[in-house]
Design an enzyme around this catalytic site. Sequence first.
Site, PDB file in Angstrom:
ATOM      1  N   HIS A 160       0.928  -1.199  -0.050  1.00 22.94           N
ATOM      2  CA  HIS A 160       0.078  -0.045  -0.008  1.00 22.94           C
ATOM      3  C   HIS A 160       0.921   1.232  -0.028  1.00 22.94           C
ATOM      4  O   HIS A 160       1.938   1.206   0.551  1.00 22.94           O
ATOM      5  CB  HIS A 160      -1.006  -0.020   1.150  1.00 22.94           C
ATOM      6  CG  HIS A 160      -2.157  -1.034   1.069  1.00 22.94           C
ATOM      7  ND1 HIS A 160      -1.930  -2.457   1.445  1.00 22.94           N
ATOM      8  CD2 HIS A 160      -3.259  -0.966   0.277  1.00 22.94           C
ATOM      9  CE1 HIS A 160      -3.022  -2.923   0.977  1.00 22.94           C
ATOM     10  NE2 HIS A 160      -3.839  -2.008   0.320  1.00 22.94           N
ATOM     11  N   ALA A 215      12.110   4.705   0.880  1.00 24.25           N
ATOM     12  CA  ALA A 215      11.359   3.330   0.511  1.00 24.25           C
ATOM     13  C   ALA A 215      11.071   3.198  -0.928  1.00 24.25           C
ATOM     14  O   ALA A 215      10.200   4.428  -1.048  1.00 24.25           O
ATOM     15  CB  ALA A 215      10.351   3.014   1.692  1.00 24.25           C
ATOM     16  N   GLY A 226      11.323   0.387  -4.483  1.00 18.02           N
ATOM     17  CA  GLY A 226      12.176   0.262  -5.507  1.00 18.02           C
ATOM     18  C   GLY A 226      13.400  -0.124  -5.339  1.00 18.02           C
ATOM     19  O   GLY A 226      14.322  -0.196  -6.390  1.00 18.02           O
TER      20      GLY A 226
HETATM   21  C1  LIG Z   1       4.113  -7.808   0.798  1.00 19.83           C
HETATM   22  C2  LIG Z   1       4.133  -6.265   1.393  1.00 19.83           C
HETATM   23  C3  LIG Z   1       3.548  -5.930   2.556  1.00 19.83           C
HETATM   24  C4  LIG Z   1       3.727  -4.816   3.035  1.00 19.83           C
HETATM   25  N1  LIG Z   1       3.104  -4.365   4.116  1.00 19.83           N
HETATM   26  C5  LIG Z   1       3.018  -3.487   4.849  1.00 19.83           C
HETATM   27  C6  LIG Z   1       2.519  -3.096   5.991  1.00 19.83           C
HETATM   28  O1  LIG Z   1       2.009  -3.913   6.823  1.00 19.83           O
HETATM   29  N2  LIG Z   1       2.689  -1.915   6.871  1.00 19.83           N
HETATM   30  C7  LIG Z   1       3.761  -0.698   6.061  1.00 19.83           C
HETATM   31  O2  LIG Z   1       3.601   0.275   6.710  1.00 19.83           O
HETATM   32  N3  LIG Z   1       3.918  -0.974   4.840  1.00 19.83           N
HETATM   33  C8  LIG Z   1       3.922  -2.281   4.200  1.00 19.83           C
HETATM   34  N4  LIG Z   1       4.299  -2.301   3.039  1.00 19.83           N
HETATM   35  C9  LIG Z   1       5.197  -1.475   2.478  1.00 19.83           C
HETATM   36  C10 LIG Z   1       6.570  -1.232   3.001  1.00 19.83           C
HETATM   37  O3  LIG Z   1       6.493  -0.561   4.208  1.00 19.83           O
HETATM   38  C11 LIG Z   1       7.341  -0.476   2.017  1.00 19.83           C
HETATM   39  O4  LIG Z   1       6.971   1.065   1.785  1.00 19.83           O
HETATM   40  C12 LIG Z   1       7.796  -1.252   0.548  1.00 19.83           C
HETATM   41  O5  LIG Z   1       8.123  -2.423   0.726  1.00 19.83           O
HETATM   42  C13 LIG Z   1       9.078  -0.561  -0.021  1.00 19.83           C
HETATM   43  O6  LIG Z   1       9.050  -0.934  -1.287  1.00 19.83           O
HETATM   44  P1  LIG Z   1       9.846  -2.238  -1.983  1.00 19.83           P
HETATM   45  O7  LIG Z   1       8.756  -3.236  -1.641  1.00 19.83           O
HETATM   46  O8  LIG Z   1      10.093  -1.735  -3.355  1.00 19.83           O
HETATM   47  O9  LIG Z   1      11.134  -2.341  -1.129  1.00 19.83           O
HETATM   48  C14 LIG Z   1       4.265  -3.784   2.320  1.00 19.83           C
HETATM   49  C15 LIG Z   1       4.976  -3.946   1.375  1.00 19.83           C
HETATM   50  C16 LIG Z   1       5.163  -5.365   0.895  1.00 19.83           C
HETATM   51  C17 LIG Z   1       5.797  -5.582  -0.492  1.00 19.83           C
END
Ligand SMILES: Cc1cc2nc3c(=O)[nH]c(=O)nc-3n(C[C@H](O)[C@H](O)[C@H](O)COP(=O)(O)O)c2cc1C
Length: 384
Positions: A202, A235, A237
């Site tokens: 999200h 955060a 990418g």
């Molecule tokens: C599978 C998945 C679940 C995630 N769940 C959360 C969450 O529970 N809380 C949150 O603040 N961000 C969540 N995120 C977003 C991450 O905090 C973060 O912004 C993101 O993974 C960074 O980008 P990247 O996936 O390209 O490394 C989630 C991301 C992914 C991929």
Amino acid sequence: MPLHFPGHSKKKEESAQTALTKLNSWFPTTKNPVIISAPMYLIANGTLAAEVSKAGGIGFVAAGFDFRPGSSQLTTLSSELSLARQALGLSDRPLTPLPAIGVGFILTHTISVPHFVDTVLPILIEHSPQAVWLFANDPDFEAAHSSDEGPAAKGTAKQIIEALHAAGFVVFFQVGTVKDARKAVADGADVIVAQGIDAGGHQVAKGSGIVSLVPEMRDMIDREFAGREVVVVAAGGVADGRGVVGALGLGAEGVVLGTRFIVATEAATPEFRRKLILETNDGGLNTVKSQFHDQINSTTIWHNVYDGRAVRGASYDDHAAGLPFEENHKKFKEAASSGDNSRTVTWAGTAVGLVKDQKPAGDIVRELREQAKERIKKIQVFAA
Ligand SMILES: Cc1cc2nc3c(=O)[nH]c(=O)nc-3n(C[C@H](O)[C@H](O)[C@H](O)COP(=O)(O)O)c2cc1C
């Protein structure tokens, strides 16, 4: 309330003379460049977070969004923090603080947020993680309660941050726009997580990539909150050392990775999702940022200023080809009940194509750091 964990007071003391960055002084076990594993709901557990911390990073446990009394998500959080303690080899009598461990909470479940201080805070105080990560408040809830004071303000971001500070936690707040960063800093956040639209999971529906987001947020904070100690981390990418160096170049003090850690050995990721992540390439083409993913999942906690990025799958392709939602949802439910995973949503960022191997989370952290250092050496030539 007495200061429960020294993290926040240590921050104020500025005691760590040798620390290169504020993150190093707030989290003395961290090594540079500081790698942070994102709290990913149903994926980032206590063991993963502990291994990241042991390797010199900051590891976040994902706690979810339901803070109502008796919430099973909160029971799971307690167990995961106990597992983190075990993995760190720390005693549970007395409960010593968990170094460079944080817990991430989602604030969009508006019937839950008024319970935060009463239900979540005692768990945090008992288990002593060092940091708390908040993400995504509901703009309507915030607008309706922002002028409230005292008990009426229960559940606003500002009130939650104040309660966390009073208990000594360092507060991270993830945002996707400069406007939201301004509010998070005004509400008291210590660390702004600048989440770009390449991120998995999200995020704001209307945002930008970290290339412009990080420097514009940094400039805004320096200009509008001069004298405040606010750290910005990036955060979205980043999946290897090159991305880490890029984010540092943009002015981030640490780098958050989510998608890379989905396939960490310790992650609670089911096998079919691991396989999908490892096989998917070309994330701009093969992941999609859309509100459709929540619709097909029947998830209703997200305000419409948010959407999410996931691997493009059969459900989305049918939607894009014009299949009516009811029919698509029927196929989705039938597939799920017959054990066919091809129609489920797998959250992932555009960097998914760089994720090619599974390994322990500690090895991922060490590898990212080494790759980043190598990269920095290589690009020294541009400074000559
Ligand atoms: C599978 C998945 C679940 C995630 N769940 C959360 C969450 O529970 N809380 C949150 O603040 N961000 C969540 N995120 C977003 C991450 O905090 C973060 O912004 C993101 O993974 C960074 O980008 P990247 O996936 O390209 O490394 C989630 C991301 C992914 C991929």
